[in-house]
Design an enzyme around this catalytic site. Structure first.
Site, PDB file in Angstrom:
ATOM      1  N   LYS A 493       0.824  -1.326  -0.077  1.00  0.00           N
ATOM      2  CA  LYS A 493       0.048   0.047  -0.076  1.00  0.00           C
ATOM      3  C   LYS A 493       0.993   1.275  -0.044  1.00  0.00           C
ATOM      4  O   LYS A 493       0.622   2.134  -0.681  1.00  0.00           O
ATOM      5  CB  LYS A 493      -1.169  -0.020   0.968  1.00  0.00           C
ATOM      6  N   HIS A 512      18.354 -12.413   8.996  1.00  0.00           N
ATOM      7  CA  HIS A 512      19.084 -12.729   8.144  1.00  0.00           C
ATOM      8  C   HIS A 512      19.539 -11.891   6.912  1.00  0.00           C
ATOM      9  O   HIS A 512      19.910 -12.528   5.620  1.00  0.00           O
ATOM     10  CB  HIS A 512      18.411 -14.073   7.530  1.00  0.00           C
TER      11      HIS A 512
HETATM   12  C1  AGP Z   1      -3.426  -3.782  -5.110  1.00  0.00           C
HETATM   13  O1  AGP Z   1      -3.509  -2.308  -4.454  1.00  0.00           O
HETATM   14  C2  AGP Z   1      -3.070  -3.619  -6.746  1.00  0.00           C
HETATM   15  N1  AGP Z   1      -4.135  -2.557  -7.320  1.00  0.00           N
HETATM   16  C3  AGP Z   1      -2.948  -4.757  -7.357  1.00  0.00           C
HETATM   17  O2  AGP Z   1      -1.883  -5.086  -6.716  1.00  0.00           O
HETATM   18  C4  AGP Z   1      -3.866  -5.629  -7.441  1.00  0.00           C
HETATM   19  O3  AGP Z   1      -4.158  -6.313  -6.238  1.00  0.00           O
HETATM   20  C5  AGP Z   1      -3.519  -6.849  -8.289  1.00  0.00           C
HETATM   21  O4  AGP Z   1      -3.409  -6.146  -9.632  1.00  0.00           O
HETATM   22  C6  AGP Z   1      -4.601  -7.855  -8.729  1.00  0.00           C
HETATM   23  O5  AGP Z   1      -5.845  -7.333  -9.134  1.00  0.00           O
HETATM   24  P1  AGP Z   1      -6.966  -8.135  -8.955  1.00  0.00           P
HETATM   25  O6  AGP Z   1      -7.388  -8.363  -7.644  1.00  0.00           O
HETATM   26  O7  AGP Z   1      -8.192  -7.365  -9.579  1.00  0.00           O
HETATM   27  O8  AGP Z   1      -6.786  -9.274  -9.643  1.00  0.00           O
END
Ligand code: AGP
Length: 616
Positions: A493, A512
């Site tokens: 985030k 580590h």
């Molecule tokens: C998370 O805040 C991002 N926007 C990104 O990592 C997202 O979780 C990822 O692209 C997966 O998206 P989805 O859950 O729509 O498949």
């Protein structure tokens, strides 16, 4: 991960197209453009930058009187963000306009062939070849009477393309229709009264209609103001179901919050309640939409979670819950890695694909791979009717409502809620969890939304904390057990919205290697949940303090021991060890939000990111 929008009807369409694009801007904001037909003239206006730049460009165009048009907001993959690389793209004579979401993998070869035929290209994108291909197909014959229709020219063109695409096409040679085609990228059609809309995603449609057609793989449609004709790429008619969308238009607005991210963080109590609602009947956990019966589930002897980004972090929590409640082997796989390895799965393996959007290409690919190897596929999605949901053997929906902020928040917590309920249900089916235990654990879940509200009520404490951290250039997040995926999520985030480099680590792993990074300038956020590992996490805090590090701890109410160890502490209400990750992540979501705000970042549309990643 671009956004496509289109309109054909009786209304003046430029403002409608802009409105539609604004609802899709979270899908990409490198450039934007529109194409409309006005009195048999094809007019294209486009430019690099956000939709506000396009609005300025269109300001002087009030003379345009058009009732059909297509529009695009871009997330650049092929060709850097620029005016000429913005969509819509046109053919040599500017008679055909195309908007596209996806990647054409064989575009270079087609471009070479078309250039050899004399076609002149104005951009360095993959998309532009589609406009020239359609032009070549339409002009296949010199006699106008034999001229191929726009529909057939598009059909021929898409059959030559490899890769993923959702496209919308208009031409002043066939001025009353929009032709759309889909393979791999999402596309919906909204049915209005004497008007029809096309869009990449539902938030752009719900203001105008709740009647939506979800385009399937290898389908195309001729869209006019009063009709939609769907066929497959071979030209065979396809009968389509019209889905009624339950989301209300307000849910796609900010509702008085400064940003969608903050609104969605505050929506979590409601999202959790809605996701739990009617999933428990007479003490029994029950999923209407599951479509995999208990007998089938009883045969499952292994679970593999697969996902990307934040959804992958939810899978990591799932691994703990499946092992704990179902006592069968469980793994968590990055979707793109799972897809291209030789995963050993069989008919007794349940592959659980987690995706908020239900459109992430990598996760879609993992679903196809798992199915091709005989595994049962269950997906957990937030968008009803999305591609991954439709391709799976069963689906469980999170009822978080539309998630517009690119940084996923409420989808994450509701994903964990669904996995928690599903794991308990599977545990009961497998005789590992008693009915009594199941009811006790469900009762804890009912109390969760209120505890989330208690955390949100202390928001100002997080804002004050962000004042100490927003100038940092790095950060380390540490957790043990289910606190580890939360450390990863907190770090993600912060990276996503504030551009501070942050890493999440299992706390025991710190010594580590990462401990070398510790000094007074490296804030260390520690998720100090109660449970079997609590003493160990206190030890890790002391190791950081011993190197002069600055520690922010997420601790549980009543924890006095941690008081003289951490520099700053944010307390969360007590709940069970299994549900504590849901509470622990909320202050981390707020922390990332306030740090980003203080750094002047655009939290809803962080640079280089897009909400659903529909290309590999
Ligand atoms: C998370 O805040 C991002 N926007 C990104 O990592 C997202 O979780 C990822 O692209 C997966 O998206 P989805 O859950 O729509 O498949």
């Amino acid at each position: 991960m671009c956004g496509i929008f289109g309109y054909v009807g009786n209304k003046e369409c430029i403002s409608l197209l802009l409105e539609g694009l604004k609802k899709l801007e979270y899908r990409g904001y490198d450039s934007a453009g529109v194409a409309v037909i006005d009195n048999n003239r094809l007019i294209v206006e486009k430019c690099a930058g956000k939709i506000s730049e396009l609005e300025k460009l269109l300001d002087g165009n009030s003379h345009i009187d058009s009732h059909i048009g297509i529009a695009h907001t871009r997330w650049a993959t092929h060709g850097r963000p620029s005016d000429e690389n913005s969509h819509p793209h046109t053919d040599c004579k500017d008679e055909i306009a195309v908007v596209h979401n996806g990647i054409i993998e064989n575009y270079l070869q087609i471009r070479r062939d078309l250039a050899a035929d004399g076609h002149v290209f104005k951009s360095t994108t993959d998309t532009e070849i589609i406009a020239h291909l359609i032009e070549k197909n339409m002009n296949g014959s010199t006699s106008t009477s034999l001229r191929t229709s726009l529909e057939e020219a598009v059909r021929k063109a898409v059959s030559e393309l490899t890769g993923s695409f959702a496209i919308a096409v208009i031409s002043n040679k066939d001025p009353d229709k929009i032709i759309v085609a889909k393979r791999g990228s999402p596309l919906k059609i909204g049915l209005g009264d004497g008007e029809t809309f096309v869009a990449s995603d539902i938030p752009a449609l719900i203001k105008y209609t709740k009647k939506v057609i979800f385009m399937g793989e290898q389908e195309m449609a001729v869209v006019t103001k009063n009709d939609v004709k769907v066929t497959d790429f071979a030209g065979n008619p396809v009968k389509k179901e019209v889905t009624l969308i339950s989301w209300d238009p307000v849910s796609a607005e900010k509702g008085g919050y400064a940003h969608f991210m903050l609104k969605e963080i505050h929506e979590q109590p409601r999202a959790i309640r809605d996701t739990v609602a009617d999933r428990v009947k007479d003490g029994q956990i029950h999923f209407d939409e599951l479509e995999i019966d208990k007998k089938e589930l009883g045969k499952i002897n292994r679970v593999v979670f697969t996902a990307c980004g934040t959804s992958w972090h939810a899978g990591l929590i799932g691994e703990y819950l499946i092992e704990q409640f179902v006592k069968i082997p469980c793994e968590v796989e990055y979707a793109a890695e799972f897809r291209y390895r030789h995963p050993v799965v069989d008919e007794k393996t349940l592959v659980i694909a987690i995706s908020q959007s239900g459109e992430t290409a990598d996760t879609m690919g993992a679903v196809w791979e798992a199915k091709s190897r005989g595994a049962k596929v269950l997906s957990i999605c937030n968008v009803v009717g999305s591609s991954i949901a439709r391709e799976s053997d069963g689906v469980l929906y999170t009822y978080a409502g539309p998630e517009i902020g690119v940084a996923s928040t409420k989808a994450f917590t509701t994903q964990i809620v669904i996995i928690y309920l599903f794991s308990i249900m599977l545990g009961v089916i497998k005789g590992c969890v008693s009915q009594n235990e199941s009811e006790k654990m469900v009762k804890e879940l009912y109390e969760l939304p209120q505890k989330v509200e208690l955390i949100l009520a202390q928001e100002s404490k997080v804002e004050a904390l962000s004042e100490k951290l927003y100038k940092s250039t790095n950060a380390l997040y540490l957790g043990r057990g289910k606190g580890f995926p939360i450390a990863l999520e907190g770090a993600l985030k912060l990276k996503e919205v504030s551009y501070i480099h942050a890493e999440g680590y299992p706390a025991a792993e710190m010594k580590h290697g990462p401990i070398a990074l510790i000094d007074k300038n490296m804030p260390v956020v520690v998720i100090a949940l109660r449970g079997r590992r609590y003493e160990k996490i206190l030890g890790n805090i002391e190791e950081v303090k011993a190197r002069g590090g600055y520690v922010v701890a997420i601790a549980v109410d009543g924890d006095t021991e941690i008081k003289d160890k951490a520099d700053d502490i944010f307390y969360i209400p007590h709940t069970t060890e299994s549900l504590s990750p849901i509470l622990a992540v909320i202050p981390l979501q707020l922390l990332a939000y306030y740090i980003a705000i203080k750094r002047g970042c655009h939290v809803d549309q962080p640079r280089n990111l897009a909400k659903s990643v529909t290309v590999e």
